[in-house]
Structure formats: structure tokens, C-alpha cells
Design an enzyme around this catalytic site. Structure first.
Site, mmCIF file in Angstrom:
data_model
loop_
_atom_site.group_PDB
_atom_site.id
_atom_site.type_symbol
_atom_site.label_atom_id
_atom_site.label_comp_id
_atom_site.label_asym_id
_atom_site.label_seq_id
_atom_site.Cartn_x
_atom_site.Cartn_y
_atom_site.Cartn_z
ATOM 1 N N LYS A 13 0.697 -1.190 -0.088
ATOM 2 C CA LYS A 13 -0.137 0.237 -0.345
ATOM 3 C C LYS A 13 0.294 1.676 -0.203
ATOM 4 C CE LYS A 13 -1.665 -0.954 4.124
ATOM 5 N NZ LYS A 13 -1.559 -2.001 3.922
ATOM 6 N N ARG A 171 -0.101 -9.285 13.733
ATOM 7 C CA ARG A 171 -1.355 -8.252 12.030
ATOM 8 C C ARG A 171 -2.011 -8.755 11.090
ATOM 9 N NH1 ARG A 171 4.398 -4.974 10.221
ATOM 10 N NH2 ARG A 171 2.955 -3.945 9.239
HETATM 11 P P1 AP5 Z 1 4.682 -1.720 1.679
HETATM 12 O O1 AP5 Z 1 4.513 -0.351 0.462
HETATM 13 O O2 AP5 Z 1 5.307 -1.170 2.547
HETATM 14 O O3 AP5 Z 1 3.421 -2.524 2.002
HETATM 15 P P2 AP5 Z 1 2.427 -1.588 2.916
HETATM 16 O O4 AP5 Z 1 1.017 -2.774 2.543
HETATM 17 O O5 AP5 Z 1 2.605 -0.182 3.608
HETATM 18 O O6 AP5 Z 1 2.560 -2.531 4.717
HETATM 19 P P3 AP5 Z 1 2.536 -1.582 6.133
HETATM 20 O O7 AP5 Z 1 3.324 -2.845 7.157
HETATM 21 O O8 AP5 Z 1 3.002 -0.344 5.730
HETATM 22 O O9 AP5 Z 1 1.324 -1.559 6.769
HETATM 23 P P4 AP5 Z 1 0.696 -1.600 8.031
HETATM 24 O O10 AP5 Z 1 -0.804 -1.705 6.816
HETATM 25 O O11 AP5 Z 1 0.624 -3.111 8.645
HETATM 26 O O12 AP5 Z 1 1.516 -0.861 8.787
HETATM 27 P P5 AP5 Z 1 1.370 0.831 9.046
HETATM 28 O O13 AP5 Z 1 1.477 1.489 8.207
HETATM 29 O O14 AP5 Z 1 -0.415 1.388 7.975
HETATM 30 O O15 AP5 Z 1 5.552 -2.978 1.148
HETATM 31 C C1 AP5 Z 1 6.539 -3.848 2.192
HETATM 32 C C2 AP5 Z 1 7.659 -4.301 1.781
HETATM 33 O O16 AP5 Z 1 7.822 -5.056 0.178
HETATM 34 C C3 AP5 Z 1 8.772 -2.832 0.743
HETATM 35 O O17 AP5 Z 1 10.115 -3.528 1.526
HETATM 36 C C4 AP5 Z 1 8.573 -2.969 0.160
HETATM 37 O O18 AP5 Z 1 9.349 -1.989 -0.156
HETATM 38 C C5 AP5 Z 1 8.008 -4.045 -0.637
HETATM 39 N N1 AP5 Z 1 7.340 -4.100 -2.132
HETATM 40 C C6 AP5 Z 1 6.244 -3.503 -2.266
HETATM 41 N N2 AP5 Z 1 5.577 -3.739 -3.225
HETATM 42 C C7 AP5 Z 1 6.463 -4.779 -3.716
HETATM 43 C C8 AP5 Z 1 6.166 -5.856 -4.789
HETATM 44 N N3 AP5 Z 1 5.562 -5.487 -5.419
HETATM 45 N N4 AP5 Z 1 7.008 -6.792 -4.972
HETATM 46 C C9 AP5 Z 1 7.842 -6.755 -4.057
HETATM 47 N N5 AP5 Z 1 8.016 -5.782 -2.906
HETATM 48 C C10 AP5 Z 1 7.391 -5.230 -3.390
HETATM 49 O O19 AP5 Z 1 0.388 0.678 10.274
HETATM 50 C C11 AP5 Z 1 1.414 0.721 11.176
HETATM 51 C C12 AP5 Z 1 0.891 -0.170 12.755
HETATM 52 O O20 AP5 Z 1 -0.070 1.204 12.600
HETATM 53 C C13 AP5 Z 1 -0.684 -1.034 12.798
HETATM 54 O O21 AP5 Z 1 -0.264 -2.140 13.339
HETATM 55 C C14 AP5 Z 1 -1.995 -0.607 13.556
HETATM 56 O O22 AP5 Z 1 -1.083 -0.528 14.850
HETATM 57 C C15 AP5 Z 1 -1.108 1.452 13.407
HETATM 58 N N6 AP5 Z 1 -2.147 1.710 12.989
HETATM 59 C C16 AP5 Z 1 -2.057 3.237 11.970
HETATM 60 N N7 AP5 Z 1 -3.340 2.572 11.307
HETATM 61 C C17 AP5 Z 1 -4.640 2.872 11.467
HETATM 62 C C18 AP5 Z 1 -5.264 3.102 11.807
HETATM 63 N N8 AP5 Z 1 -6.019 3.644 10.886
HETATM 64 N N9 AP5 Z 1 -6.216 2.494 13.159
HETATM 65 C C19 AP5 Z 1 -5.471 1.966 14.062
HETATM 66 N N10 AP5 Z 1 -4.281 1.095 14.595
HETATM 67 C C20 AP5 Z 1 -3.796 2.108 12.797
#
Ligand code: AP5
Ligand code: MG
Length: 214
Positions: A13, A171
Site C-alpha cells: 500500500k 498483524r
Molecule cells: P509496503 O509498501 O511498505 O507495504 P504496506 O502495505 O504499506 O505495509 P505496512 O506494513 O506499512 O502496512 P500496515 O498496514 O501493517 O502498516 P501501517 O504503517 O499502515 O511494502 C512492504 C515491503 O514490500 C516493502 O519493503 C516494499 O519495498 C516491498 N514491496 C512493495 N511492493 C512490492 C512488489 N510489488 N513486489 C515486491 N516487493 C514489494 O500501520 C502500522 C500500525 O499502525 C498498525 O499495525 C496499527 O497498529 C497502527 N495503525 C495504522 N493505521 C491505523 C488505523 N487506521 N487504525 C488503527 N491502527 C492503525
């Protein structure tokens, strides 16, 4: 244009959001990045959010919703934005919907980046993140020009605290229980579009652009 990115943790994402925001000149609003910036700066919000994030749990809706609604009310969001990591629960989606409806507005697209659980854990261990500007890299797929340094802002890259394999599994479980129901929620609203997130990132991006430009 108002876009939501849906998908499991690690689905890509954030990676796609960075590219879309760049192409369409709209702000990339990530609740995860907002929380991580607060943790880095040692704010009260950061300390509270960290308790949940380190366990792979969601931060309570009461904290998250206000932050998001304040952020999208800022001037740079007036012509649209891209939400990455919000909404993550049905109540969050309902609050957003209501806030937009009061402005006579609605979400245009909910892009679901679909990646099976098997691929996720592998991706996360290779991820490196910049806690200053939110840029994301992967040691194999998208390495930075200089090891350990962000190409965009020059700050250090780190392995996120919640990217340890055991936390990633939590997660994923939380995602299936609390966030996946949003797929049906946005499908019923007629704005859901699903892309295959297992493809190389440029191909994923091209398929999103195709959707947005139809
Ligand atoms: P990346 O693009 O970083 O993936 P992502 O979907 O953004 O993953 P996140 O871990 O950031 O998602 P998340 O939803 O758990 O975390 P968030 O920060 O929102 O890609 C992942 C990896 O793969 C990277 O190394 C990338 O380079 C690689 N990659 C990407 N595309 C690729 C491809 N096509 N092929 C190969 N490799 C690829 O949330 C973190 C925490 O915050 C949550 O757990 C929660 O505790 C809290 N939080 C955040 N928002 C909320 C909310 N709305 N409500 C409650 N808690 C929340
Ligand atoms: Mg992300």
C-alpha cells in the site's frame, strides 16, 4: 480525487501510495506514518500508539479517527488525497463516510492490493523504512542508492519494530478479522477495485493508473 488503499500489512500500500501521490500530486496520508513520526518525536500520542503497534494490534478508533479527520481538513487536502492504512475497521469507514457526506463528498476509489499471506512475511523482513519522510525500500526489490540511507531525505533507514516475524503474524490475523470486511463495504458502495499485488511494483502501479484513468 479521493482514494483509499486497502490490503494486508506488507501488501505494498505504502509503496504504491508514494507513486500514485507523486503522479497525481495529491497528499499521501498514512496513519501508520503519522503514528511512527509521533513515536520518533516522543509525543504523548506516539507513546500511546506504540503500546498497540508493537503487539501488532490496532490503535483504538478514538485516537485514530480524530487524527485522520484533522489531517484531511488541512489546506493541501482540499483537492483530494490518498489514504494509506485508514480506514482499518468498519467504524472508521463509517465515520469517514459521514464526514465526507456532510461535505457532499465521497470516496472515489478503494484500491485493494491483493497479496496472499505466504508472500507477506518474506517481504516484511526485507523492508527498510525512513521514519522521517515515510519512504519505503526493500533490500532486494527496491534498495536505496546508499545502504541504510533514505534517497529522498538522507535520514537513516530502519527495520520497523513491528516487522519481526511474530508481530507480522499478529498483524495478519488482525487484518483478516478487523480490516478485510472493508473489501465488502466498499464493494457495496461500487468503488472497490482489486489489483494483483504479487506482480512487480511497476506492473501493480500501471494497473492502478489504468483504473484511475478509465
Ligand atoms: P509496503 O509498501 O511498505 O507495504 P504496506 O502495505 O504499506 O505495509 P505496512 O506494513 O506499512 O502496512 P500496515 O498496514 O501493517 O502498516 P501501517 O504503517 O499502515 O511494502 C512492504 C515491503 O514490500 C516493502 O519493503 C516494499 O519495498 C516491498 N514491496 C512493495 N511492493 C512490492 C512488489 N510489488 N513486489 C515486491 N516487493 C514489494 O500501520 C502500522 C500500525 O499502525 C498498525 O499495525 C496499527 O497498529 C497502527 N495503525 C495504522 N493505521 C491505523 C488505523 N487506521 N487504525 C488503527 N491502527 C492503525
Ligand atoms: Mg505502509
Amino acid at each position: 480525487m479521493k482514494i483509499i488503499m486497502l490490503g494486508a500489512p506488507g501488501a505494498g500500500k505504502g509503496t504504491q501510495a508514494q507513486m500514485i501521490a507523486g503522479q497525481y500530486h495529491i497528499p499521501h496520508v498514512s496513519t501508520g506514518d503519522i503514528f511512527r513520526a509521533n513515536i520518533k518525536n516522543g509525543t504523548e500520542l506516539g507513546m500511546e500508539a506504540k503500546k498497540y503497534m508493537d503487539q501488532g494490534l490496532l490503535v483504538p478508533d478514538e485516537l485514530t479517527v480524530k487524527i485522520l479527520l484533522d489531517r484531511v481538513a488541512e489546506e493541501d487536502c482540499k483537492d483530494g488525497y490518498l489514504l494509506d492504512g485508514f480506514p482499518r475497521t468498519i467504524p472508521q469507514a463509517e465515520v469517514l463516510d459521514k464526514a465526507l457526506a456532510e461535505l457532499g463528498d465521497a470516496i472515489d476509489y478503494a484500491i485493494n492490493v491483493d497479496v496472499p499471506d505466504e508472500n507477506i512475511v518474506k517481504r516484511m523482513s526485507g523492508r527498510r523504512a525512513c521514519l522521517s519522510c515515510g519512504s519505503t525500500y526493500h533490500m532486494e526489490h527496491i534498495p536505496p542508492k546508499k545502504e541504510g540511507v533514505c534517497d529522498k531525505c538522507g535520514n537513516d533507514l530502519v527495520l520497523r519494530d513491528d516487522d519481526k516475524p511474530e508481530t507480522v503474524l499478529n498483524r495478519l490475523e488482525v487484518y483478516h478479522k478487523q480490516t478485510q470486511p472493508l473489501i465488502q463495504f466498499y464493494e457495496e458502495k461500487g468503488v472497490l477495485k482489486t489489483v494483483d499485488g504479487t506482480k512487480p511494483m511497476k506492473e501493480v502501479f500501471d494497473s492502478i493508473v489504468e483504473i484511475l484513468e478509465k
